[in-house]
Design an enzyme around this catalytic site. Structure first.
Site, PDB file in Angstrom:
ATOM      1  N   GLU A  41       0.834  -1.205   0.000  1.00 48.13           N
ATOM      2  CA  GLU A  41       0.000   0.000   0.000  1.00 48.13           C
ATOM      3  C   GLU A  41       0.875   1.263   0.000  1.00 48.13           C
ATOM      4  O   GLU A  41       1.896   1.325   0.686  1.00 48.13           O
ATOM      5  CB  GLU A  41      -0.870  -0.038   1.263  1.00 48.13           C
ATOM      6  CG  GLU A  41      -1.788   1.131   1.482  1.00 48.13           C
ATOM      7  CD  GLU A  41      -2.621   0.976   2.750  1.00 48.13           C
ATOM      8  OE1 GLU A  41      -3.503   1.824   2.985  1.00 48.13           O
ATOM      9  OE2 GLU A  41      -2.401   0.005   3.513  1.00 48.13           O
ATOM     10  N   LYS A 112      -9.255   2.904  -2.064  1.00 44.56           N
ATOM     11  CA  LYS A 112      -9.589   2.285  -0.783  1.00 44.56           C
ATOM     12  C   LYS A 112     -10.951   2.781  -0.294  1.00 44.56           C
ATOM     13  O   LYS A 112     -11.185   3.985  -0.183  1.00 44.56           O
ATOM     14  CB  LYS A 112      -8.492   2.613   0.235  1.00 44.56           C
ATOM     15  CG  LYS A 112      -8.577   1.854   1.547  1.00 44.56           C
ATOM     16  CD  LYS A 112      -7.356   2.187   2.409  1.00 44.56           C
ATOM     17  CE  LYS A 112      -7.283   1.354   3.672  1.00 44.56           C
ATOM     18  NZ  LYS A 112      -6.056   1.664   4.452  1.00 44.56           N
ATOM     19  N   CYS A 146      -5.609  -3.169   2.205  1.00 42.63           N
ATOM     20  CA  CYS A 146      -5.422  -3.251   3.655  1.00 42.63           C
ATOM     21  C   CYS A 146      -6.728  -3.491   4.419  1.00 42.63           C
ATOM     22  O   CYS A 146      -7.298  -4.572   4.375  1.00 42.63           O
ATOM     23  CB  CYS A 146      -4.689  -2.002   4.137  1.00 42.63           C
ATOM     24  SG  CYS A 146      -3.947  -2.149   5.783  1.00 42.63           S
TER      25      CYS A 146
END
Length: 264
Positions: A41, A112, A146
Site C-alpha cells: 500500500e 480504498k 489493507c
C-alpha cells in the site's frame, strides 16, 4: 500464473527511489518467471507521511509516476500492482492501487473504500462504490487495500462477480498480526479464490509494520509466507485449484443473497 510479492520497509517521500526499487524488484520477478508483481500500500510515497506530504506527492492515475511504472512493466513484460496517493480530477485525494499490465496498459485503478482510523481519514477520501473485476492473462482478479479485506463483504462481492484472485496491497502494523495469520486465509477459503497480501516490514515513524505477507490458495493454505524481513515471495497459481475449491465448498452458489440485503 506465476506471481511475485515484494515485502520491504517503506521508503518515505522518495518517489524516484521507490521507482528504482520497483524496477529492481520487477526485474528480479521477471527473471524468476513471474507474470505479476504485487507491492505494498502507498508504495511510491510511504504510508505514514502526513497530510501535507500526501497533498504534495499525490498524482493523477495517469500522472508521471504511472507513466514510469508503465515503462518498467512494458520493458520487462511483467504486470505490476502498486499503491500510491491519487489526486482525482476534482482535487480529492484517495489511497489507491493501480494494475499495469505487461504491455504498459492500466487495467484497473481502485480507491480504498474502508479507511482505517484517524491516520487514513486525515489524509484520504473514501473510495466510492467501485469494485472492478478485470482480466489478466486469463485470470479474473480484483483489488482491495489493507483494511478493506477485514470486511468479509468486500471479498465476497468480488468473488460473486467472478474474481479468482484478490490482490491486497497493505500497510498492516503491530499488534494486528492476527490479520496476517488468520483473517486473510479465511477470506481466501470462504471465497475459494487465491489471495495475495503484500505488506511492509520495519518501521515508519511510530508505526511498526508486522510483515508476514502471504500468497494463499483457494483452500486457505499458505503457498508462501514472509517473516518480518525484506523478501520477494513467489508462487504458482492454478485454475484447477479454484474449480476444485468451489466444488468442495460451494458457498458462492449456496449463499442466499436475499437474506443478506440491508433492510429499511
Amino acid at each position: 500464473m506465476r506471481i511475485a510479492l515484494f515485502q520491504g520497509a517503506p521508503n518515505p517521500l522518495d518517489v524516484p527511489g521507490n521507482l528504482q526499487r520497483l524496477q529492481h524488484q520487477a526485474q528480479l520477478a521477471a527473471e524468476r518467471g513471474a507474470q505479476l508483481l504485487v507491492c505494498p500500500e502507498m508504495f511510491l510515497t510511504g504510508y505514514n507521511i502526513g497530510v501535507a506530504q500526501v497533498e504534495r506527492l499525490a498524482e493523477a492515475e495517469d500522472g508521471p509516476a504511472a507513466i514510469a511504472v508503465a515503462e518498467i512493466a512494458q520493458a520487462l513484460r511483467i504486470a505490476i500492482v502498486y499503491g500510491y496517493p491519487e489526486r482525482a480530477d476534482d482535487g480529492s485525494i484517495y489511497n489507491s492501487v493501480q494494475l499495469i499490465d505487461g504491455h504498459g496498459r492500466s487495467l484497473c485503478n481502485y480507491r480504498k473504500t474502508h479507511l482505517f482510523g484517524e491516520l487514513d481519514r486525515s489524509m484520504f477520501n473514501a473510495g466510492a462504490d467501485h469494485f472492478p473485476v478485470v482480466q489478466l492473462d486469463g485470470w479474473k482478479l480484483g483489488l482491495l487495500i489493507c483494511y478493506d479485506i477485514e470486511f468479509p463483504e468486500n471479498a465476497r462481492r468480488l468473488a460473486l462477480d467472478g474474481a479468482e484472485l484478490i490482490l491486497v496491497p497493505t500497510a498492516n502494523m503491530t499488534p494486528y498480526d492476527f490479520i496476517c495469520q488468520v483473517t486473510v486465509r479465511a477470506r481466501a477459503q470462504e471465497n475459494q479464490c487465491y489471495l495475495v497480501y503484500a505488506n511492509y516490514c520495519g518501521a515508519e515513524g511510530e508505526i511498526e509494520y508486522c510483515g508476514q505477507s502471504s500468497i494463499i490458495g483457494p483452500d486457505g493454505s499458505l503457498l508462501a509466507m514472509a517473516g518480518r524481513d525484506e523478501c520477494q515471495l513467489l508462487a504458482e497459481l492454478e485454475h484447477e485449484r479454484v474449480a476444485q475449491g468451489r466444488k468442495a465448498y460451494p458457498y458462492l452458489t449456496d449463499v442466499r443473497q436475499e437474506l443478506h440485503q440491508r433492510r429499511g
